[in-house]
Design a protein around this motif. Structure first.
Motif, PDB file in Angstrom:
ATOM      1  N   LYS A 142       0.826  -1.219   0.000  1.00 42.80           N
ATOM      2  CA  LYS A 142       0.000   0.000   0.000  1.00 42.80           C
ATOM      3  C   LYS A 142       0.855   1.261   0.000  1.00 42.80           C
ATOM      4  N   LEU A 143       2.084   1.175   0.519  1.00 47.11           N
ATOM      5  CA  LEU A 143       2.956   2.348   0.533  1.00 47.11           C
ATOM      6  C   LEU A 143       3.336   2.791  -0.871  1.00 47.11           C
ATOM      7  N   PHE A 144       3.215   1.894  -1.852  1.00 52.93           N
ATOM      8  CA  PHE A 144       3.668   2.185  -3.203  1.00 52.93           C
ATOM      9  C   PHE A 144       2.506   2.370  -4.181  1.00 52.93           C
ATOM     10  N   LEU A 145       1.297   2.511  -3.653  1.00 56.34           N
ATOM     11  CA  LEU A 145       0.160   2.856  -4.497  1.00 56.34           C
ATOM     12  C   LEU A 145       0.288   4.316  -4.940  1.00 56.34           C
ATOM     13  N   PRO A 146      -0.088   4.648  -6.162  1.00 49.53           N
ATOM     14  CA  PRO A 146       0.037   6.043  -6.625  1.00 49.53           C
ATOM     15  C   PRO A 146      -0.636   7.053  -5.702  1.00 49.53           C
ATOM     16  N   GLY A 147      -1.845   6.750  -5.223  1.00 52.32           N
ATOM     17  CA  GLY A 147      -2.545   7.682  -4.349  1.00 52.32           C
ATOM     18  C   GLY A 147      -1.817   7.915  -3.046  1.00 52.32           C
ATOM     19  N   VAL A 148      -1.260   6.846  -2.479  1.00 46.82           N
ATOM     20  CA  VAL A 148      -0.539   6.961  -1.211  1.00 46.82           C
ATOM     21  C   VAL A 148       0.802   7.674  -1.422  1.00 46.82           C
ATOM     22  N   MET A 149       1.451   7.438  -2.548  1.00 49.59           N
ATOM     23  CA  MET A 149       2.708   8.128  -2.840  1.00 49.59           C
ATOM     24  C   MET A 149       2.475   9.625  -3.031  1.00 49.59           C
ATOM     25  N   LYS A 150       1.348   9.991  -3.633  1.00 51.24           N
ATOM     26  CA  LYS A 150       1.004  11.413  -3.751  1.00 51.24           C
ATOM     27  C   LYS A 150       0.741  12.014  -2.374  1.00 51.24           C
ATOM     28  N   LEU A 151       0.079  11.259  -1.521  1.00 53.82           N
ATOM     29  CA  LEU A 151      -0.177  11.714  -0.158  1.00 53.82           C
ATOM     30  C   LEU A 151       1.141  11.939   0.588  1.00 53.82           C
ATOM     31  N   LYS A 152       2.078  11.019   0.417  1.00 53.08           N
ATOM     32  CA  LYS A 152       3.394  11.157   1.048  1.00 53.08           C
ATOM     33  C   LYS A 152       4.111  12.406   0.522  1.00 53.08           C
ATOM     34  N   ARG A 153       3.932  12.684  -0.760  1.00 53.22           N
ATOM     35  CA  ARG A 153       4.528  13.882  -1.347  1.00 53.22           C
ATOM     36  C   ARG A 153       4.002  15.141  -0.649  1.00 53.22           C
ATOM     37  N   LEU A 154       2.707  15.179  -0.367  1.00 48.76           N
ATOM     38  CA  LEU A 154       2.101  16.317   0.331  1.00 48.76           C
ATOM     39  C   LEU A 154       2.634  16.451   1.755  1.00 48.76           C
ATOM     40  N   ILE A 155       2.754  15.300   2.442  1.00 46.92           N
ATOM     41  CA  ILE A 155       3.267  15.316   3.816  1.00 46.92           C
ATOM     42  C   ILE A 155       4.692  15.858   3.840  1.00 46.92           C
TER      43      ILE A 155
END
Length: 383
Positions: A142-155
């Motif tokens: 799940k850490l490498f899903l596009p949506g989660v990676m975008k979320l990490k980018r925001l964080i």
């Protein structure tokens, strides 16, 4: 330029997840692209040997994907010095013993989660791997899903300011199997076979929350078996003995509160099967499997509670999509490539068997919290 072959024992890949994600979309895809680039002109080429109990399934799968090696004899595969990695995607109840054998054979370990059926067993595997000096990793896709990676980018960009809360909604309606075939195997609903949504999903929520937002400090959970009777793959009715829904609150070490609902008995009225909403002082975001949308504080509408008049605000229209800005590959494939680099020349890979044990710990505490109807602290783990 040179190619470095790495023999990989792939045990349990005749199952749904093993075939689709780990074999076809990861290992076969890596082979088809010419291997994993090391950036210096060299490549790592996975050389899989498929292992399982069903000779016919193994032969067919190998032929379909141009794989030369397969066997029903795990010991034989472990004895081959050309095989340096052992991968396991069997059912959880079979995983512990096979991983033990692989560690004894001095193989590096990569496996699905849960890593074992209990926290005690999961920690034992982590300790054995550490003592043997073999590299080890656990799938945390799940850490490498596009949506989660975008979320990490925001964080990482500080978009949220101070993060206040996280709300996660996961699930969909899994058909009971009577008038329409179910989308999940029947063992998922049998506690005695390692089934249940808490055992299945809490390991995911552990690493998502830990690696994005903060370590889980305490939890309160309620579980339910909403659908008590289902029909299995042979058309026989059986009693569901495992939970098919959970409703949990996690308190993180930095004060963030995460509310997480997981259900196989819910009809979807949201953007995706998994949505993660993050609210902060400066902005909010909602991520799905692939997309992520944001709302900054300066773009936040000002609703007023008045049920006597019609709402005129289109809340859904107030959000802005985060652009892709990069090519997102399959989440399982990304982590496979990282682990292969970790094995070959020691690139960092933090998601080891101890991290896997943390997921099992959270699942056990979730079930305990529901049973005892109380909050529980989450102790630190080490081996």
């Amino acid at each position: 330029m040179s190619t470095h072959n790495i023999g990989i024992i792939m045990n349990g890949v005749t199952g749904r997840m093993g075939t689709r994600q780990h074999l076809i979309r990861s290992i076969v895809a890596i082979r088809n692209q010419g291997g994993v680039s090391l950036g210096n002109g060299d490549y790592i080429m996975p050389d899989p040997i498929l292992v399982g109990r069903n000779e016919e399934k193994l032969r067919k799968l190998a032929e379909e994907h141009s794989i030369q090696r397969w066997t029903t004899n795990l010991g034989e595969a472990l004895a081959d010095e050309n095989n340096t990695i052992y991968f396991d995607s069997q059912t959880t109840s079979l995983r512990e013993e096979a991983i033990k054998q692989a560690i004894e054979a001095n193989k590096h370990i990569y496996c699905e989660k849960p890593t074992a059926t209990s926290l005690e067993s999961s920690l034992r595997l982590a300790k054995l791997a550490k003592e043997a000096g073999v590299k080890n990793g656990v799938v945390q896709d799940k850490l490498f899903l596009p949506g989660v990676m975008k979320l990490k980018r925001l964080i990482d960009a500080g978009f949220f300011g101070d993060i206040l809360s996280v709300r996660m909604e996961f699930g969909y309606w899994v058909f009971e199997g009577d008038w329409q075939e179910g989308q999940r195997p029947s063992w998922n609903y049998k506690e005695e076979q390692g089934g249940g949504i808490v055992v299945d999903m809490f390991p995911h929520w552990r690493y998502v929350l830990d690696h994005l937002f903060g370590s889980i400090q305490s939890l309160s959970a309620v579980t339910a078996t909403h659908i008590n009777s289902r029909v299995d793959e042979e058309g026989s009715t059986y009693n569901a003995t495992a939970d098919d829904a959970s409703y949990a609150i996690f308190e993180l070490n930095n004060g963030i509160i995460a509310s997480v609902n997981s259900s196989w008995a819910v009809r979807v009225d949201r953007d995706d099967l998994l949505t993660i909403q993050v609210d902060g002082t400066e902005g909010s975001a909602v991520a799905g499997l692939r997309g992520c949308k944001t709302q900054h504080r300066v773009n936040t509408p000002k609703p007023v509670w008045n049920p006597d008049i019609e709402n005129i605000i289109d809340f859904q229209d107030q959000w802005v999509e985060v652009p892709d800005n990069q090519l997102f590959e399959n989440a399982f494939k990304i982590q496979w490539e990282m682990f292969l680099k970790h094995v070959h020349h020691d690139e960092v890979f933090p998601w080891d068997l101890l991290e896997g044990a943390k997921g099992t710990q959270l699942a056990e505490l979730g079930l305990q919290s529901s049973k005892e109807r109380r909050w529980l602290d989450v102790p630190n783990l080490n081996v």
